[in-house]
Design a protein around this motif. Structure first.
Motif, PDB file in Angstrom:
ATOM      1  N   ASN A   1       0.830  -1.208   0.000  1.00  0.00           N
ATOM      2  CA  ASN A   1       0.000   0.000   0.000  1.00  0.00           C
ATOM      3  C   ASN A   1       0.864   1.258   0.000  1.00  0.00           C
ATOM      4  OD1 ASN A   1      -2.364  -1.466   0.058  1.00  0.00           O
ATOM      5  ND2 ASN A   1      -2.645  -1.304   2.270  1.00  0.00           N
ATOM      6  N   TYR A   2       1.911   1.248   0.810  1.00  0.00           N
ATOM      7  CA  TYR A   2       2.769   2.426   0.900  1.00  0.00           C
ATOM      8  C   TYR A   2       3.485   2.677  -0.421  1.00  0.00           C
ATOM      9  CZ  TYR A   2       6.024   5.841   2.754  1.00  0.00           C
ATOM     10  OH  TYR A   2       6.730   7.000   2.977  1.00  0.00           O
ATOM     11  N   ALA A   3       3.927   1.610  -1.077  1.00  0.00           N
ATOM     12  CA  ALA A   3       4.605   1.754  -2.364  1.00  0.00           C
ATOM     13  C   ALA A   3       3.676   2.351  -3.416  1.00  0.00           C
ATOM     14  CB  ALA A   3       5.122   0.393  -2.828  1.00  0.00           C
ATOM     15  N   ARG A   4       2.379   2.025  -3.328  1.00  0.00           N
ATOM     16  CA  ARG A   4       1.417   2.527  -4.310  1.00  0.00           C
ATOM     17  C   ARG A   4       0.906   3.922  -3.974  1.00  0.00           C
ATOM     18  NH1 ARG A   4      -3.334  -1.630  -4.822  1.00  0.00           N
ATOM     19  NH2 ARG A   4      -3.108  -1.630  -2.535  1.00  0.00           N
ATOM     20  N   PHE A   5       0.575   4.146  -2.685  1.00  0.00           N
ATOM     21  CA  PHE A   5      -0.153   5.363  -2.315  1.00  0.00           C
ATOM     22  C   PHE A   5       0.521   6.194  -1.227  1.00  0.00           C
ATOM     23  CE2 PHE A   5      -3.363   2.015  -3.380  1.00  0.00           C
ATOM     24  CZ  PHE A   5      -3.730   2.521  -4.617  1.00  0.00           C
ATOM     25  N   GLN A   6       1.757   5.801  -0.832  1.00  0.00           N
ATOM     26  CA  GLN A   6       2.472   6.506   0.233  1.00  0.00           C
ATOM     27  C   GLN A   6       1.672   6.548   1.538  1.00  0.00           C
ATOM     28  OE1 GLN A   6       2.434   8.073  -3.121  1.00  0.00           O
ATOM     29  NE2 GLN A   6       4.061   6.526  -3.169  1.00  0.00           N
ATOM     30  N   ASP A   7       0.896   5.519   1.747  1.00  0.00           N
ATOM     31  CA  ASP A   7       0.090   5.401   2.964  1.00  0.00           C
ATOM     32  C   ASP A   7      -0.099   3.904   3.244  1.00  0.00           C
ATOM     33  OD1 ASP A   7      -1.867   5.268   4.948  1.00  0.00           O
ATOM     34  OD2 ASP A   7      -2.989   6.971   4.165  1.00  0.00           O
ATOM     35  N   PHE A   8       0.348   3.472   4.421  1.00  0.00           N
ATOM     36  CA  PHE A   8       0.276   2.052   4.750  1.00  0.00           C
ATOM     37  C   PHE A   8      -1.155   1.517   4.746  1.00  0.00           C
ATOM     38  CE2 PHE A   8       4.355   3.170   6.858  1.00  0.00           C
ATOM     39  CZ  PHE A   8       5.171   2.252   6.210  1.00  0.00           C
ATOM     40  N   PHE A   9      -2.123   2.370   5.093  1.00  0.00           N
ATOM     41  CA  PHE A   9      -3.501   1.905   5.278  1.00  0.00           C
ATOM     42  C   PHE A   9      -4.443   2.328   4.153  1.00  0.00           C
ATOM     43  CE2 PHE A   9      -1.521   2.261   9.462  1.00  0.00           C
ATOM     44  CZ  PHE A   9      -1.690   0.963   9.916  1.00  0.00           C
ATOM     45  N   ASP A  10      -3.879   2.777   3.062  1.00  0.00           N
ATOM     46  CA  ASP A  10      -4.690   3.158   1.900  1.00  0.00           C
ATOM     47  C   ASP A  10      -4.721   1.984   0.919  1.00  0.00           C
ATOM     48  OD1 ASP A  10      -5.942   4.228  -0.282  1.00  0.00           O
ATOM     49  OD2 ASP A  10      -4.678   6.021  -0.416  1.00  0.00           O
ATOM     50  N   PHE A  11      -5.887   1.386   0.781  1.00  0.00           N
ATOM     51  CA  PHE A  11      -6.044   0.256  -0.135  1.00  0.00           C
ATOM     52  C   PHE A  11      -6.559   0.697  -1.507  1.00  0.00           C
ATOM     53  CE2 PHE A  11      -5.841  -1.751   3.947  1.00  0.00           C
ATOM     54  CZ  PHE A  11      -5.251  -2.979   3.721  1.00  0.00           C
ATOM     55  N   GLY A  12      -6.695   1.986  -1.706  1.00  0.00           N
ATOM     56  CA  GLY A  12      -7.067   2.504  -3.012  1.00  0.00           C
ATOM     57  C   GLY A  12      -8.557   2.657  -3.252  1.00  0.00           C
ATOM     58  N   TYR A  13      -9.373   2.370  -2.251  1.00  0.00           N
ATOM     59  CA  TYR A  13     -10.817   2.391  -2.470  1.00  0.00           C
ATOM     60  C   TYR A  13     -11.373   3.800  -2.682  1.00  0.00           C
ATOM     61  CZ  TYR A  13     -10.939  -2.498  -1.062  1.00  0.00           C
ATOM     62  OH  TYR A  13     -10.742  -3.849  -0.992  1.00  0.00           O
ATOM     63  N   VAL A  14     -10.688   4.818  -2.180  1.00  0.00           N
ATOM     64  CA  VAL A  14     -11.204   6.179  -2.334  1.00  0.00           C
ATOM     65  C   VAL A  14     -10.751   6.824  -3.636  1.00  0.00           C
ATOM     66  CG1 VAL A  14     -11.385   6.554   0.146  1.00  0.00           C
ATOM     67  CG2 VAL A  14      -9.262   7.149  -1.030  1.00  0.00           C
ATOM     68  N   THR A  15      -9.843   6.162  -4.373  1.00  0.00           N
ATOM     69  CA  THR A  15      -9.360   6.729  -5.634  1.00  0.00           C
ATOM     70  C   THR A  15      -9.592   5.798  -6.816  1.00  0.00           C
ATOM     71  OG1 THR A  15      -7.151   5.866  -5.131  1.00  0.00           O
ATOM     72  CG2 THR A  15      -7.595   8.146  -4.531  1.00  0.00           C
ATOM     73  N   ILE A  16     -10.151   4.620  -6.555  1.00  0.00           N
ATOM     74  CA  ILE A  16     -10.343   3.629  -7.608  1.00  0.00           C
ATOM     75  C   ILE A  16     -11.312   4.139  -8.674  1.00  0.00           C
ATOM     76  CG2 ILE A  16     -12.297   2.487  -6.461  1.00  0.00           C
ATOM     77  CD1 ILE A  16     -11.167  -0.174  -7.427  1.00  0.00           C
ATOM     78  N   SER A  17     -11.090   3.736  -9.897  1.00  0.00           N
ATOM     79  CA  SER A  17     -12.008   4.097 -10.988  1.00  0.00           C
ATOM     80  C   SER A  17     -13.117   3.050 -11.013  1.00  0.00           C
ATOM     81  CB  SER A  17     -11.263   4.120 -12.329  1.00  0.00           C
ATOM     82  OG  SER A  17     -12.160   4.432 -13.379  1.00  0.00           O
ATOM     83  N   GLY A  18     -14.103   3.236 -10.130  1.00  0.00           N
ATOM     84  CA  GLY A  18     -15.182   2.262  -9.996  1.00  0.00           C
ATOM     85  C   GLY A  18     -16.531   2.933  -9.982  1.00  0.00           C
ATOM     86  N   ASP A  19     -17.524   2.225  -9.455  1.00  0.00           N
ATOM     87  CA  ASP A  19     -18.877   2.753  -9.377  1.00  0.00           C
ATOM     88  C   ASP A  19     -18.866   4.083  -8.619  1.00  0.00           C
ATOM     89  OD1 ASP A  19     -21.542   3.017  -7.720  1.00  0.00           O
ATOM     90  OD2 ASP A  19     -22.007   1.736  -9.445  1.00  0.00           O
ATOM     91  N   PRO A  20     -19.398   5.161  -9.220  1.00  0.00           N
ATOM     92  CA  PRO A  20     -19.336   6.488  -8.587  1.00  0.00           C
ATOM     93  C   PRO A  20     -19.964   6.532  -7.196  1.00  0.00           C
ATOM     94  CG  PRO A  20     -20.016   6.673 -10.875  1.00  0.00           C
ATOM     95  CD  PRO A  20     -20.025   5.215 -10.553  1.00  0.00           C
ATOM     96  N   THR A  21     -21.074   5.819  -7.003  1.00  0.00           N
ATOM     97  CA  THR A  21     -21.739   5.834  -5.694  1.00  0.00           C
ATOM     98  C   THR A  21     -20.872   5.185  -4.629  1.00  0.00           C
ATOM     99  OG1 THR A  21     -23.913   5.716  -6.749  1.00  0.00           O
ATOM    100  CG2 THR A  21     -23.798   5.118  -4.425  1.00  0.00           C
ATOM    101  N   ILE A  22     -20.261   4.047  -4.973  1.00  0.00           N
ATOM    102  CA  ILE A  22     -19.410   3.339  -4.011  1.00  0.00           C
ATOM    103  C   ILE A  22     -18.191   4.179  -3.663  1.00  0.00           C
ATOM    104  CG2 ILE A  22     -17.937   1.318  -3.692  1.00  0.00           C
ATOM    105  CD1 ILE A  22     -19.903  -0.243  -5.425  1.00  0.00           C
ATOM    106  N   VAL A  23     -17.550   4.772  -4.669  1.00  0.00           N
ATOM    107  CA  VAL A  23     -16.364   5.601  -4.431  1.00  0.00           C
ATOM    108  C   VAL A  23     -16.737   6.825  -3.602  1.00  0.00           C
ATOM    109  CG1 VAL A  23     -14.569   6.990  -5.505  1.00  0.00           C
ATOM    110  CG2 VAL A  23     -15.215   4.802  -6.529  1.00  0.00           C
ATOM    111  N   SER A  24     -17.888   7.434  -3.912  1.00  0.00           N
ATOM    112  CA  SER A  24     -18.349   8.604  -3.165  1.00  0.00           C
ATOM    113  C   SER A  24     -18.599   8.263  -1.698  1.00  0.00           C
ATOM    114  CB  SER A  24     -19.628   9.161  -3.794  1.00  0.00           C
ATOM    115  OG  SER A  24     -20.142  10.224  -3.033  1.00  0.00           O
ATOM    116  N   ASN A  25     -19.211   7.108  -1.448  1.00  0.00           N
ATOM    117  CA  ASN A  25     -19.448   6.682  -0.065  1.00  0.00           C
ATOM    118  C   ASN A  25     -18.136   6.514   0.690  1.00  0.00           C
ATOM    119  OD1 ASN A  25     -22.250   6.616  -0.143  1.00  0.00           O
ATOM    120  ND2 ASN A  25     -22.344   4.471  -0.763  1.00  0.00           N
ATOM    121  N   ALA A  26     -17.163   5.889   0.029  1.00  0.00           N
ATOM    122  CA  ALA A  26     -15.864   5.679   0.665  1.00  0.00           C
ATOM    123  C   ALA A  26     -15.181   7.004   0.977  1.00  0.00           C
ATOM    124  CB  ALA A  26     -14.978   4.822  -0.237  1.00  0.00           C
TER     125      ALA A  26
END
Length: 245
Positions: free
Chosen positions: A116-141
């Motif tokens: 996670n840190y190598a990808r997002f410079q944050d150990f606890f960031d799994f990418g769910y808030v920046t993923i290119s996915g369903d707009p409603t799901i990303v907005s909720n996150a």
């Protein structure tokens, strides 16, 4: 015959088959998780080294972090076998098994956090808030976080009460809700879980794993989306099938 019925139930009476043939990345991760959790439980049943059991759970965690919720079940099975073989379980045996299985699990978690840190410079960031996915799901996150009490009511509804859309006279008269469908509608034999069990190690471990998964999932920001049934039940399907057995 009983074992055959359980195999048929798992293969055709859960979301596993549908998830397995879809081929999308998050569905593949679900299948990988179930596979390694099943391997971990098999290892506990066969009295494999706790290192190997922990390694299997570690691989499951690398695919879906909540795979760690199955550790209590594997631990309880190992303790059950020790009790049956030696009439009782010593604290030293419990601690030894726990530590040996926890080391590969801890290593898997450390690698995942470093990833996670190598990808997002944050150990606890799994990418769910920046993923290119369903707009409603990303907005909720982004608005409420990955886990929040805000999601509890919706997740409860999907897990237990959502039913297919009935469209009589159309090409598809019964159309599953893409948001999810009730666990008990897709897998009716789950009702057999509600009865009195003997107070044994493995029962306590199975209940703990199912409970921890439930707490994890009801506060999760995503119900599973675009699915048949409720695919996240697969996170707890191994202890569930064991209890049905």
């Amino acid at each position: 015959p009983g074992l055959l019925l359980l195999v048929v139930l798992f293969a055709f009476g859960t979301p596993h088959l549908w998830v397995g043939i879809r081929g999308r990345a998050w569905f593949v991760s679900q299948i990988v998780t179930v596979t390694f959790l099943g391997l971990a439980v098999l290892g506990a049943l066969r009295s494999w080294s706790p290192w190997l059991v922990g390694l299997s759970i570690g691989f499951a965690i690398a695919s879906r972090p909540n795979g760690i919720m199955t550790w209590p079940f594997a631990f309880a099975i190992a303790m059950q076998i020790l009790r049956e073989e030696h009439d009782k379980v010593h604290v030293k045996q419990m601690v030894s098994w726990s530590i040996k299985s926890a080391i590969p699990i801890g290593a898997a978690i450390a690698v995942l956090l470093l990833y996670n840190y190598a990808r997002f410079q944050d150990f606890f960031d799994f990418g769910y808030v920046t993923i290119s996915g369903d707009p409603t799901i990303v907005s909720n996150a982004q608005t409420y976080g990955i886990f929040s009490p805000h999601y509890i009511l919706t997740n409860h509804k999907v897990m237990f009460f959502y039913v297919p859309v009935i469209q009589l006279g159309s090409r598809w008269p019964i159309l599953p809700s893409t948001v999810g469908t009730s666990l008990f509608l897709v897998t009716p034999p789950l009702v057999y879980l509600f009865h009195r069990y003997k107070p044994e190690w493995w029962i306590a471990g199975a209940c703990s794993s199912i409970f921890f998964n439930f707490i994890f999932l009801v506060s999760y920001h995503n119900t599973g989306a675009h699915q048949f049934g409720y695919l996240y039940i697969l996170d707890a399907i191994v202890p569930i099938v064991a209890m049905l057995a």
